[in-house]
Design a protein around this motif. Structure first.
Motif, PDB file in Angstrom:
ATOM      1  N   GLU A  98       0.869  -1.176   0.000  1.00  0.00           N
ATOM      2  CA  GLU A  98       0.000   0.000   0.000  1.00  0.00           C
ATOM      3  C   GLU A  98       0.901   1.219   0.000  1.00  0.00           C
ATOM      4  O   GLU A  98       1.635   1.456   0.955  1.00  0.00           O
ATOM      5  N   ILE A  99       0.856   1.992  -1.036  1.00  0.00           N
ATOM      6  CA  ILE A  99       1.754   3.141  -1.120  1.00  0.00           C
ATOM      7  C   ILE A  99       1.073   4.327  -0.447  1.00  0.00           C
ATOM      8  O   ILE A  99      -0.097   4.594  -0.691  1.00  0.00           O
ATOM      9  N   PRO A 100       1.802   5.038   0.421  1.00  0.00           N
ATOM     10  CA  PRO A 100       1.204   6.200   1.085  1.00  0.00           C
ATOM     11  C   PRO A 100       0.766   7.254   0.070  1.00  0.00           C
ATOM     12  O   PRO A 100       1.347   7.365  -1.001  1.00  0.00           O
ATOM     13  N   ALA A 103       3.361   9.857  -1.185  1.00  0.00           N
ATOM     14  CA  ALA A 103       4.284   9.323  -2.188  1.00  0.00           C
ATOM     15  C   ALA A 103       3.626   9.325  -3.562  1.00  0.00           C
ATOM     16  O   ALA A 103       4.243   9.688  -4.564  1.00  0.00           O
ATOM     17  N   TRP A 104       2.341   8.967  -3.596  1.00  0.00           N
ATOM     18  CA  TRP A 104       1.660   8.950  -4.895  1.00  0.00           C
ATOM     19  C   TRP A 104       1.541  10.340  -5.472  1.00  0.00           C
ATOM     20  O   TRP A 104       1.679  10.551  -6.673  1.00  0.00           O
ATOM     21  N   TYR A 105       1.261  11.315  -4.581  1.00  0.00           N
ATOM     22  CA  TYR A 105       1.152  12.675  -5.097  1.00  0.00           C
ATOM     23  C   TYR A 105       2.490  13.145  -5.657  1.00  0.00           C
ATOM     24  O   TYR A 105       2.550  13.770  -6.722  1.00  0.00           O
ATOM     25  N   ILE A 106       3.559  12.853  -4.927  1.00  0.00           N
ATOM     26  CA  ILE A 106       4.875  13.281  -5.419  1.00  0.00           C
ATOM     27  C   ILE A 106       5.155  12.619  -6.758  1.00  0.00           C
ATOM     28  O   ILE A 106       5.576  13.267  -7.723  1.00  0.00           O
ATOM     29  N   ARG A 107       4.882  11.314  -6.827  1.00  0.00           N
ATOM     30  CA  ARG A 107       5.113  10.610  -8.088  1.00  0.00           C
ATOM     31  C   ARG A 107       4.317  11.231  -9.221  1.00  0.00           C
ATOM     32  O   ARG A 107       4.830  11.452 -10.321  1.00  0.00           O
ATOM     33  N   THR A 108       3.052  11.514  -8.941  1.00  0.00           N
ATOM     34  CA  THR A 108       2.202  12.040 -10.005  1.00  0.00           C
ATOM     35  C   THR A 108       2.695  13.395 -10.477  1.00  0.00           C
ATOM     36  O   THR A 108       2.792  13.650 -11.683  1.00  0.00           O
ATOM     37  N   ILE A 109       3.022  14.246  -9.521  1.00  0.00           N
ATOM     38  CA  ILE A 109       3.482  15.581  -9.902  1.00  0.00           C
ATOM     39  C   ILE A 109       4.729  15.480 -10.764  1.00  0.00           C
ATOM     40  O   ILE A 109       4.828  16.082 -11.842  1.00  0.00           O
ATOM     41  N   ILE A 165      10.749   1.358  -5.031  1.00  0.00           N
ATOM     42  CA  ILE A 165       9.700   0.395  -4.738  1.00  0.00           C
ATOM     43  C   ILE A 165       9.162   0.716  -3.351  1.00  0.00           C
ATOM     44  O   ILE A 165       9.914   0.733  -2.380  1.00  0.00           O
ATOM     45  N   GLY A 166       7.891   1.012  -3.273  1.00  0.00           N
ATOM     46  CA  GLY A 166       7.280   1.349  -1.994  1.00  0.00           C
ATOM     47  C   GLY A 166       7.100   2.825  -1.764  1.00  0.00           C
ATOM     48  O   GLY A 166       6.539   3.218  -0.755  1.00  0.00           O
ATOM     49  N   GLY A 167       7.565   3.653  -2.656  1.00  0.00           N
ATOM     50  CA  GLY A 167       7.370   5.082  -2.444  1.00  0.00           C
ATOM     51  C   GLY A 167       8.360   5.880  -3.258  1.00  0.00           C
ATOM     52  O   GLY A 167       8.617   5.572  -4.423  1.00  0.00           O
ATOM     53  N   VAL A 168       8.901   6.910  -2.633  1.00  0.00           N
ATOM     54  CA  VAL A 168       9.925   7.697  -3.308  1.00  0.00           C
ATOM     55  C   VAL A 168      11.144   7.792  -2.403  1.00  0.00           C
ATOM     56  O   VAL A 168      11.091   7.440  -1.223  1.00  0.00           O
ATOM     57  N   LYS A 169      12.245   8.285  -2.977  1.00  0.00           N
ATOM     58  CA  LYS A 169      13.509   8.268  -2.255  1.00  0.00           C
ATOM     59  C   LYS A 169      13.455   9.146  -1.020  1.00  0.00           C
ATOM     60  O   LYS A 169      13.769   8.712   0.069  1.00  0.00           O
ATOM     61  N   GLN A 286      -4.136  19.187  -3.389  1.00  0.00           N
ATOM     62  CA  GLN A 286      -4.597  18.057  -2.580  1.00  0.00           C
ATOM     63  C   GLN A 286      -3.506  17.467  -1.688  1.00  0.00           C
ATOM     64  O   GLN A 286      -3.817  16.778  -0.725  1.00  0.00           O
ATOM     65  N   ILE A 287      -2.265  17.715  -2.019  1.00  0.00           N
ATOM     66  CA  ILE A 287      -1.180  17.006  -1.329  1.00  0.00           C
ATOM     67  C   ILE A 287      -1.135  17.397   0.150  1.00  0.00           C
ATOM     68  O   ILE A 287      -1.357  18.554   0.513  1.00  0.00           O
ATOM     69  N   GLU A 288      -0.899  16.394   0.996  1.00  0.00           N
ATOM     70  CA  GLU A 288      -0.825  16.622   2.437  1.00  0.00           C
ATOM     71  C   GLU A 288       0.440  15.973   2.968  1.00  0.00           C
ATOM     72  O   GLU A 288       0.951  15.033   2.381  1.00  0.00           O
ATOM     73  N   PRO A 289       0.930  16.467   4.106  1.00  0.00           N
ATOM     74  CA  PRO A 289       2.113  15.844   4.682  1.00  0.00           C
ATOM     75  C   PRO A 289       1.823  14.407   5.094  1.00  0.00           C
ATOM     76  O   PRO A 289       0.681  14.054   5.391  1.00  0.00           O
ATOM     77  N   GLY A 290       2.851  13.610   5.114  1.00  0.00           N
ATOM     78  CA  GLY A 290       2.639  12.225   5.509  1.00  0.00           C
ATOM     79  C   GLY A 290       3.841  11.371   5.154  1.00  0.00           C
ATOM     80  O   GLY A 290       4.914  11.890   4.833  1.00  0.00           O
ATOM     81  N   GLU A 291       3.639  10.084   5.247  1.00  0.00           N
ATOM     82  CA  GLU A 291       4.714   9.139   4.928  1.00  0.00           C
ATOM     83  C   GLU A 291       5.008   9.204   3.436  1.00  0.00           C
ATOM     84  O   GLU A 291       4.138   9.494   2.615  1.00  0.00           O
ATOM     85  N   ILE A 292       6.257   8.886   3.101  1.00  0.00           N
ATOM     86  CA  ILE A 292       6.582   8.824   1.683  1.00  0.00           C
ATOM     87  C   ILE A 292       7.063   7.434   1.296  1.00  0.00           C
ATOM     88  O   ILE A 292       7.410   7.186   0.149  1.00  0.00           O
TER      89      ILE A 292
END
Lengths: 374, 164, 383
Positions: A98-100, A103-109, A165-169, A286-292
């Motif tokens: 399950e990707i936080p 992380a998905w927002y960062i990837r998408t941007i 894998i699992g998020g971003v660096k 939409q992006i909010e602070p959280g795990e990456i």
């Protein structure tokens, strides 16, 4: 390929064989096209690829999962992050991670920014293919802005190895938001400017309008994807037909062409840049602070199994077929490269057009040889 | 190779429908139906691949108009060919799997059904030595014409260096 | 011919060649700087202040480079070709005046001479294309000939229109005839035709078809290097300068329009400066077009030449003849020309093939596209 195609029954030469590439300014890399010419008209074209074949798929089998990401950087070297994303999604699908959200927002941007950068490069070199000098510099100028933004986020301008894998660096650097907004403003203006320079230019219209119209059936049958498919009029985008990540949270438009000619292919990409900007703006809201990074073991060892993921890269439908045998290394990785499939159609497109059109048509496919040859 | 059960990702609605629809349309006793993560998987004997593909392509309810990917996996004792199919109008997808004898990998080409298969088959021929019958021009694609061997196979040595 | 004359001609020719060579160096610098400004970059900056010495560095580099001879080349033709391009380019300048007296030899048939000589350089292009034994060169050389056929007739017709106005083919007469009003105002069609045909003759954007870099990789010059390539480049720029000078002479009134209140030596000096300013203005226009326009295809140039330029140039001549015959005021010709230009642009704009394309792209909202797969397209049975 028959070498003596150009000799008729009596043994005299009727056509000229000409090698376009592998060293030709407008083949976009090391791509070779053997053209059979009747004067300026192309009678037959035979594409030859493989000059940049590095055996990436085989190499993947020798590297561990986290190392493979770097190989995917080097496939589509114009849209690196999109390549990374495809492989990471495949591994995550096998790992059931399950990707936080963050992380998905960062990837998408970043992926959408990369799409803009890639299309900007297309804009520039397409102008160059059509014979205009200036667009290439405008396109590179905009791409440079995005790349320096990437440099601040990922530490590299091209080979990022940022999506893991699992998020971003790592998380976005401080002050990223302001910089991104200023880049977005600049891009907004720049896309307009680029549009004004080339899109309605009379000579450009003459060169691209009604050149190599691709019917929708042919496009589908050839496996052509991405902007080229959309330019023929088919409403298809992996981001909406099989949504991945968080793309279902955004409202964006999908530019759909009508005739499938070179101009439509060009303008679909121009519009896609605008839509990507709108996605980025929505994502920034939409992006909010959280795990990456997802909770996972350091050593990636997916269970036995296989999966196929599809993503929409700037060039089209980028798929990764990943087979795992439960070890540290992938058992088999197959990249369904959009450029590879798009390039197949060129033989069909080039029949009966002028040499000058061949360059424009090849440019409109927007191939990246790193991805074609793998 | 059977994967473990996936909890998060399941077969979507359209694909579920497809799975129910397939046996009645194909009507072939030798075909095995199954699922893998989020995809319908069909195991097809190699001699049936062409007629089945033709049906999948032409049937108005299946309408698999897009051959997404054609890949070969070398499991040492068998060579497995995967056809990843997708339908733009129905938006369902499936995988056709076909097992081949690695000593004599011969299968009929589907490039007259989907032109997209042309280069994918040439690439598979190039890297894995699979022979596609009735292919228009089965030359080497990625490797030079005088290259010897099929580097995609597991038996082909990868490289010399050891991980440190 | 007396020996004084001989010395004058020899010195004049040498002086002309030196002047033109220096001009070409200036032109290369201006082109690079000007294009760079259009493209938002600096251009040459390293050699000298603002890269002013860059042309000299280029010349040194080109001369010291190796002259490469392709092994399959047709040697004599390959080596003669640059000269065949260069000599006509210089020969044009024999009759182009810089002021009323500053001219090597004013010919009564000056325009005729220029039209005849300027065609010859195409021969050099074909020779270069053939001699290089390179298929791209060959294509480029043949393209140059194809281009020649389509632009040469409107080129000459535009010249004819000017000759009809001033009743002379001598360049000095033409300039003096424009002391009241310049031909560009009297005959705007002629100016546009000559500009288009001139660009095609020079092989400059949008008609740089014969040496299109993205298609035929430099065309006839693909195999040339070093000094021979430099000579070809020299000829290209000299030709550009010549066409600009012809436009200044034929349409912008040379030095005589608007007329100057000086006489004697200041008049001569100002004439030259005034004339050069006009030439450089035209050259900047040519460079500007180069920075903005893509390249046309060879068949498009031909159809443009035959379907637009040739008929329009005939219309121009008919109008000019009409006005000359009935001794009407020049403004009637202006009005007629402007009407013609307006209707041509309207026709080009309205051509369905060129119709504006914005309507062909539609934006489908993602939510709508996600809920509604594309409808059935095409006929299943056919496939």
């Amino acid at each position: 390929m028959e070498i003596n195609k150009n000799v008729n029954e009596s043994g005299s030469m009727v056509d000229m064989l000409i090698n376009m590439g592998p060293q030709h300014p407008s083949t976009h890399g090391v791509f070779r096209l053997v053209l059979q010419l009747d004067g300026e008209l192309i009678v037959d074209a035979e594409p030859h690829i493989g000059y940049l074949h590095r055996g990436s798929e085989k190499l993947c089998e020798a590297e561990s999962y986290s190392q493979v990401v770097t190989l995917f950087d080097r496939l589509d070297y114009v849209a690196n992050l999109n390549g990374e994303l495809a492989f990471c999604m495949a591994a995550e699908k096998l790992l059931e991670l399950e990707i936080p959200d963050r992380a998905w927002y960062i990837r998408t941007i970043l992926c959408e920014l990369n799409r803009i950068a890639s299309h900007m490069l297309f804009y520039g070199v397409y102008g160059l293919d059509a014979g205009a000098m200036t667009p290439v510099l405008y396109g590179f100028r905009e791409r440079e802005r995005i790349q320096s933004l990437f440099e601040q986020v990922t530490g590299a301008r091209m080979m990022h190895n940022y999506i893991r894998i699992g998020g971003v660096k790592e998380d976005l650097p401080s002050g990223f938001e302001n910089k991104l907004y200023s880049v977005i403003d600049e891009l907004d203006a720049a896309i307009e400017e680029c549009d004004e320079l080339l899109t309605q230019n009379e000579a450009f219209l003459a060169r691209t309008k009604n050149v190599s119209r691709l019917p929708i059936e042919d496009a589908v049958n050839f496996g052509v994807t991405g902007p080229i498919l959309r330019s023929t009029g088919l409403i298809e985008d992996v981001r909406i037909s099989e949504p991945y990540g968080i793309y279902d949270r955004f409202d964006f438009g999908i530019p759909i062409g009508n005739t499938g000619d070179c101009w439509d292919r060009y303008y679909v990409r121009m519009q896609e840049m605008r839509e990507s900007l709108s996605i980025i703006k929505q994502a920034m809201k939409q992006i909010e602070p959280g795990e990456i990074q997802a909770k996972m073991r350091r050593i990636v060892r997916p269970p036995e199994g296989e999966c196929f993921v599809r993503t929409e890269s700037p060039r089209g439908d980028l798929g990764v077929f990943l087979v795992s045998d439960g070890s540290q290394n992938p058992y088999r990785v197959k990249v369904r490269a959009p450029s590879f499939a798009n390039l197949q159609a060129i033989k069909h497109m080039l029949e009966g057009v002028y040499v000058a059109d061949a360059v424009v048509i090849l440019g409109s496919l927007d191939i990246v040889l790193g991805e074609v040859d793998r | 190779m059977e994967g473990t059960e996936h909890k998060n990702i399941v077969l979507s609605e359209v694909n579920q429908k497809l799975l129910e629809l397939l046996p009645s349309i194909l009507n072939e006793p030798d075909v095995e139906y199954g699922t893998k993560i989020d995809e319908v998987v069909l195991n097809v004997p190699s001699n049936l691949i062409h007629p089945i593909c033709k049906t999948l392509h032409l049937n108005t309810e299946l309408f698999f108009d897009y051959l997404r990917c054609l890949s070969v996996v070398d499991y040492k004792d068998i060579l497995e060919i995967n056809y990843h199919l997708f339908s733009y109008t129905k938006r369902h997808k499936m995988v056709l799997k076909c097992e081949l004898n690695p000593k004599k990998p011969v299968i009929s080409s589907v490039s007259n059904i989907w032109k997209a298969a042309n280069w994918f088959e040439r690439e598979s021929h190039d890297l894995f030595g699979v022979v596609f019958k009735d292919h228009p021009s089965l030359d080497r694609l990625l490797l030079p014409d005088d290259f010897e061997g099929n580097p995609g196979l597991k038996s082909y040595p990868l490289h010399e260096y050891k991980e440190w | 011919m007396s020996w004084q004359n001989l010395v004058f001609y020899v010195l004049g020719a040498v002086g002309l060649i030196i002047f033109l060579s220096l001009t070409v160096m200036v032109l290369t610098w201006i082109e690079r700087k000007f294009l760079a400004r259009i493209q938002q970059r600096m251009g040459p900056m390293r050699v000298g202040p603002h890269g002013l010495l860059q042309p000299i560095a280029d010349v040194i580099k080109l001369i010291s480079k190796e002259d490469i001879l392709p092994s399959w080349a047709d040697k004599p033709i390959y080596w003669i070709a640059p000269l065949a391009i260069f000599v006509p380019a210089i020969a044009i300048w024999v009759t182009i005046p810089f002021s009323e007296t500053l001219v090597l030899q004013n010919l009564d048939l000056g325009l005729f001479y220029i039209a005849a000589i300027s065609v010859l350089s195409v021969l050099g292009l074909v020779m270069a294309g053939w001699g290089s034994a390179n298929k791209y060169s060959m294509l480029g050389g043949l393209r140059a000939v194809g281009q020649l056929i389509s632009y040469e007739i409107p080129f000459i017709m535009a010249i004819l229109g000017v000759a009809m106005l001033s009743q002379s083919l001598s360049l000095i007469d033409i300039i003096n005839d424009q002391s009241k009003i310049a031909n560009i105002i009297v005959q705007p069609i002629g100016f546009l035709i000559f500009l288009a045909a001139g660009l095609a003759e020079l092989g400059r954007t949008p008609f740089d078809i014969h040496h299109a870099e993205s298609e035929v990789v430099g065309g006839p010059f693909v195999e040339y290097s070093g000094a021979h390539w430099a000579i070809i480049q020299l000829a290209e720029y000299v030709n550009t300068f010549a066409i600009a000078a012809l436009i200044a002479v034929m349409f912008l009134g040379g030095w005589s329009w608007p007329s100057m209140p000086f006489s004697g030596i200041p008049h001569h000096l100002l004439s030259v400066i005034w004339f050069l300013i006009k030439i450089y203005a035209v050259i900047l226009l040519i460079f500007w077009i180069r920075g903005t326009y893509p390249r046309l295809r060879i068949d498009q140039l031909m159809s443009f030449g035959w379907k637009v330029l040739v008929p329009v140039s005939f219309i121009n001549i008919v109008f000019t003849g009409f006005v000359r015959f009935y001794n009407l005021h020049w403004s009637i010709l202006t009005v007629l020309s402007l009407i013609t230009i307006g209707s041509i642009f309207y026709l080009i704009y309205k051509t369905p093939q060129q119709s504006r394309g914005e309507n062909s792209i539609r934006i489908v909202p993602s939510k709508e596209a996600a809920s509604r797969p594309p409808e059935n397209y095409g006929d299943v049975n056919v496939r």
